[in-house]
Design a protein around this motif. Structure first.
Motif, short mmCIF file in Angstrom:
data_model
loop_
_atom_site.label_atom_id
_atom_site.label_comp_id
_atom_site.label_asym_id
_atom_site.label_seq_id
_atom_site.Cartn_x
_atom_site.Cartn_y
_atom_site.Cartn_z
N MET A 1 -38.56 -19.15 28.05
CA MET A 1 -37.77 -19.78 26.78
C MET A 1 -36.60 -20.14 26.75
O MET A 1 -36.45 -20.97 28.06
N GLU A 3 -32.91 -20.75 26.71
CA GLU A 3 -32.41 -21.11 27.03
C GLU A 3 -32.82 -19.91 28.01
O GLU A 3 -33.29 -18.78 27.61
N VAL A 5 -30.73 -16.96 29.01
CA VAL A 5 -29.30 -15.99 29.29
C VAL A 5 -28.94 -14.84 30.52
O VAL A 5 -29.98 -13.87 31.00
N LEU A 12 -29.77 -2.80 31.94
CA LEU A 12 -30.71 -0.92 32.39
C LEU A 12 -31.94 -1.29 33.61
O LEU A 12 -31.91 -0.59 34.40
N LEU A 29 -26.07 7.01 29.91
CA LEU A 29 -27.19 6.86 28.81
C LEU A 29 -28.73 7.46 28.62
O LEU A 29 -28.51 7.21 30.17
N PRO A 30 -29.29 7.53 28.07
CA PRO A 30 -30.12 8.58 28.46
C PRO A 30 -31.39 7.38 28.93
O PRO A 30 -31.23 6.47 28.96
N GLY A 31 -31.88 7.45 30.01
CA GLY A 31 -32.66 7.16 30.94
C GLY A 31 -32.67 6.74 32.70
O GLY A 31 -33.01 6.50 33.14
N GLN B 10 -24.28 -12.88 20.49
CA GLN B 10 -25.09 -13.17 20.93
C GLN B 10 -24.41 -14.44 22.04
O GLN B 10 -23.99 -15.02 23.63
N ALA B 14 -23.27 -15.45 26.38
CA ALA B 14 -23.11 -15.89 26.92
C ALA B 14 -22.45 -17.20 26.83
O ALA B 14 -22.34 -18.16 27.63
N CYS B 54 -34.91 -18.89 21.18
CA CYS B 54 -34.87 -18.11 21.65
C CYS B 54 -33.84 -17.09 20.84
O CYS B 54 -32.98 -15.88 21.76
N ALA B 178 -35.79 7.84 27.31
CA ALA B 178 -34.86 6.51 27.47
C ALA B 178 -34.77 5.70 26.37
O ALA B 178 -35.01 6.53 25.45
N LEU B 179 -33.79 5.44 26.16
CA LEU B 179 -33.37 4.72 24.98
C LEU B 179 -34.81 3.18 24.33
O LEU B 179 -35.54 2.71 25.49
N SER B 215 -35.70 1.43 27.86
CA SER B 215 -34.85 1.09 28.43
C SER B 215 -35.01 1.40 30.21
O SER B 215 -34.45 0.12 30.87
N VAL B 216 -36.18 1.68 30.44
CA VAL B 216 -36.26 2.23 31.61
C VAL B 216 -36.73 1.06 32.23
O VAL B 216 -36.12 0.33 33.72
N ARG B 218 -39.23 -1.96 30.61
CA ARG B 218 -38.73 -2.55 29.41
C ARG B 218 -40.41 -2.08 29.16
O ARG B 218 -40.84 -2.72 29.51
N THR B 243 -36.74 -10.00 27.32
CA THR B 243 -35.92 -10.21 27.79
C THR B 243 -35.12 -10.54 26.57
O THR B 243 -33.82 -10.30 27.01
N GLN B 246 -32.98 -6.48 26.36
CA GLN B 246 -32.47 -6.23 26.91
C GLN B 246 -30.49 -6.72 26.65
O GLN B 246 -29.81 -5.99 26.79
N HIS B 247 -30.74 -7.32 25.67
CA HIS B 247 -29.45 -7.69 24.96
C HIS B 247 -29.01 -7.29 23.85
O HIS B 247 -28.26 -6.80 23.97
N ARG B 250 -28.23 -4.27 26.10
CA ARG B 250 -26.42 -4.08 26.68
C ARG B 250 -25.30 -3.85 25.03
O ARG B 250 -24.47 -3.42 25.70
N ARG B 253 -25.07 0.03 24.94
CA ARG B 253 -24.14 0.02 26.20
C ARG B 253 -23.03 -0.21 25.46
O ARG B 253 -21.82 0.89 26.07
N LEU B 256 -21.91 2.74 22.57
CA LEU B 256 -21.46 3.69 23.09
C LEU B 256 -20.11 3.89 23.96
O LEU B 256 -19.45 5.07 24.11
#
Lengths: 353, 263
Positions: A1, A3, A5, A12, A29-31, B10, B14, B54, B178-179, B215-216, B218, B243, B246-247, B250, B253, B256
């Motif tokens: 990629m 960029e 980030v 997580l 959170l779940p997980g 985003q 960033a 990206c 998991a989510l 989410s655990v 990926r 990758t 992750q955003h 987040r 999260r 919530l």
């Protein structure tokens, strides 16, 4: 990629398992996996101290921790299955690691053994009633599970009646069963809820909040006018006051109490219904002489408050204790205030209309 | 009462000045998204000038907005908006009950017209993803129903549906291990990878791949692809999606956290 980030430490995937004590009263959170405290001690202490060598090197001794709603055991860690705030309660008796649970906001009720709920009778078939409690299947209630019921003396329950009872069987594999007596065979406030009044539904979290021992909403509301409230842990509240207007005001107050502070809430709703004397207290009464002659306690899940009086009869009122077991009886009168009395000192009085 | 409103830009997180398309979205959500978009410039632009490969579009999520379902969520990705409602664990018909776990049903309604084969296909994919994550064994002989309504479709629809379904399941308090989130990639004719493509980019792309990630770790829960691509390109798209997820997590999260901080 092109960029990149920055991957923060909060991502997580990278966090792994965190210690449960570090995330108390925070959102989980779940997980997520949580480590129990004693495991860290075992890992961190290393070879120091005079701990005897365990025969099985991989297993560390664990304190017994109770896994409450929203948590599951996965191996030797706790897996979070619902989103909410992580709570912990120290063990009262000193042994064991206490209880961990997740405080989540939910609308759908899942039957739990020992919970007191309000149900609606949907069918009468033979010897049992089918009662809708808001779960995935209706609960069954035997006609003998009422106080003073025998095969010849059946309780007067019709389809559509409201029932306040507790679960004796409630697990995921079986149909839930409820009863309207306690283990001693006494009604203790349970049974058919009387005529009139208003039943409405709120979230489960609000019920727990209203029934918490430090919640002043009920006391404040009770100072307005005589009222009756029954809280069911399945999110249902039944209220009744002298007039329909007062009943609706009460329902609005309770529904609006999901917002935060109490004083703002009382000022928001119309708190001056016409025709009500100032300084009216709760009209809740002590135990019935005709049944047992003394106030009795029962503990529900969490703190349960039930004020219940049948109009026209000598009323019954139970104030169910909080976790600490303290009982406060209230003697109703038109212009009094709440007074405390011990269990034995509570005298039955006639209902002041 | 609406709770749990959150937006994720985003560009904002960033800390860079990037012109991402912050079009405010469909009319029904306007009042909600506008409040969040005021903090960011550039409303009303429809062209997307993102760097190659990206960036994800502007997210917004709102929970507990419907009163009847046990859980509900609305998820916006750029212009694509999906409303999800979850009922459960509730009664199930005897013909559909499973003795040892919950029956999960997904209903997807398009914006116009009756649901057709494409909707049934998407329903099946969303259902398989949810079944991998929801702990159905805790509620045997019950049904958990997820109803998704497409409010507007501007590309990456399946990913938006997956995200909305996940937020609605969390809002309903259904136990999950998991989510999960959905990410879409498009490969255009010269091999450039575009994440979260618009409808126009999807149409012009050589291949469109959608992944559902948990989410655990990926891990990949579901993938559906359309078009021509090579093995290396698949791996590249999968890595990019991981990758990007992750955003999304987040953002979940933050959303919530904001919801629970209000109560």
């Amino acid at each position: 990629m092109a960029e990149s980030v920055p991957v923060t430490a909060e991502s997580l995937a990278g966090s792994g398992a965190r210690a449960a004590c570090t995330v108390l009263n925070q959102v989980v959170l779940p997980g997520e996996e949580l480590l129990l405290p004693e495991q860290e001690d075992a890992d961190g202490a290393g070879g120091a101290g005079e701990r005897p060598l365990p025969l099985n090197a991989g297993v560390c001794s664990r304190v017994r921790v109770v896994c409450g709603p929203g948590l599951r055991r996965s191996g030797d860690r706790l897996l979070v299955t619902k989103c909410g705030l992580l709570r912990h309660k120290e063990p009262s008796s000193g042994s064991g690691g206490g209880v961990y649970w997740v405080d989540s906001q939910q609308k759908r009720y899942v039957p739990v053994k020992g919970d007191h709920v309000i149900g609606i009778v949907t069918a009468k078939s033979g010897d049992i009633f089918k009662v809708d409690v808001g779960g995935s299947e209706p609960a069954s209630l035997s006609y003998l599970a009422f106080e003073g019921a025998t095969k010849r003396n059946r309780p007067n329950v019709q389809v559509g009646d409201l029932i306040y009872g507790q679960f004796v069987v409630a697990n995921k594999d079986m149909e839930p069963e409820m009863v309207c007596i306690d283990s001693c065979g006494r009604a203790n406030g349970m049974g058919v809820i009387g005529q009139d009044g208003l039943l409405f539904k709120v979230t489960l979290g609000l019920i727990r909040k209203l029934l918490a021992p430090d919640c002043e909403i009920i006391q404040e509301v009770g100072k307005l006018y005589p009222l009756e409230i029954v809280f069911g842990m399945n999110g249902r509240i039944w209220v009744k006051a002298k007039t329909i207007q007062q009943t609706l005001i009460l329902a609005n107050i309770l529904e609006a109490s999901k917002m935060s502070c109490s004083s703002s809430r009382l000022s928001r709703s119309r708190m001056k219904p016409s025709g009500v004397l100032a300084g009216v207290a709760l009209s809740c009464l002590s135990a019935l002489e005709q049944y047992s002659g003394q106030m009795w306690l029962f503990r529900g899940r969490g703190a349960v408050l039930q004020l219940w009086a049948r109009p026209g009869l000598q009323g019954r009122a139970r104030r169910l204790p909080a976790e600490g077991g303290e009982v406060r009886g209230a003697v109703g009168c038109a212009a009094g205030s709440l007074s405390s009395s011990s269990v034995s000192g509570c005298r039955p009085r006639k209902h002041v209309a | 009462m609406r709770t749990g409103y959150a937006t994720c830009a985003q560009a904002h997180s960033a800390g860079r000045k990037r012109r991402s398309g912050l079009h405010v979205g469909s009319g029904t959500m306007e009042g909600v998204v506008a409040a969040g978009a005021n903090a960011h410039a550039d409303t009303g632009t429809e062209c997307r000038s993102r760097g190659p490969g990206c960036s994800l579009r502007h997210f917004a999520c709102e929970q507990n907005l419907l009163s009847r379902p046990d859980g509900s969520a609305s998820f916006l990705q750029g212009d694509t908006s999906v409303l999800a409602g979850v009922y459960g664990p509730a009664e199930v018909k005897v013909s559909k009950e499973i003795f040892n776990k919950a029956t999960l049903e997904v209903i997807l309604r398009p914006k116009i017209g009756l649901p057709g084969v494409a909707e049934r296909n998407r329903e099946r994919m969303i259902r398989n993803t949810c079944e991998a994550v929801v702990l159905g064994a805790l509620h045997p002989r019950t049904s958990i129903t997820v109803v998704l309504q497409i409010v507007s479709d501007a590309g990456s629809l399946l990913a938006c549906c997956l995200n909305a379904a996940c937020m609605a399941l969390v809002d309903a308090g259904v136990p999950m291990r998991a989510l999960f989130c959905g990410v879409t990639c498009a490969l255009d004719s010269d091999g450039t990878l575009v994440l979260d493509p618009t409808a126009k980019q999807e149409k012009e792309a050589r291949a469109v791949l959608t992944f559902a990630l948990d989410s655990v770790d990926r891990k990949l829960l579901m993938s559906t692809t359309k078009g021509l691509y090579s093995d290396a390109e698949l791996q590249q798209c999968l890595a990019a999606a991981q990758t990007a997820s992750q955003h999304v997590f987040r953002f979940y999260r933050d959303s919530l956290l904001r919801r629970y901080s209000k109560s």
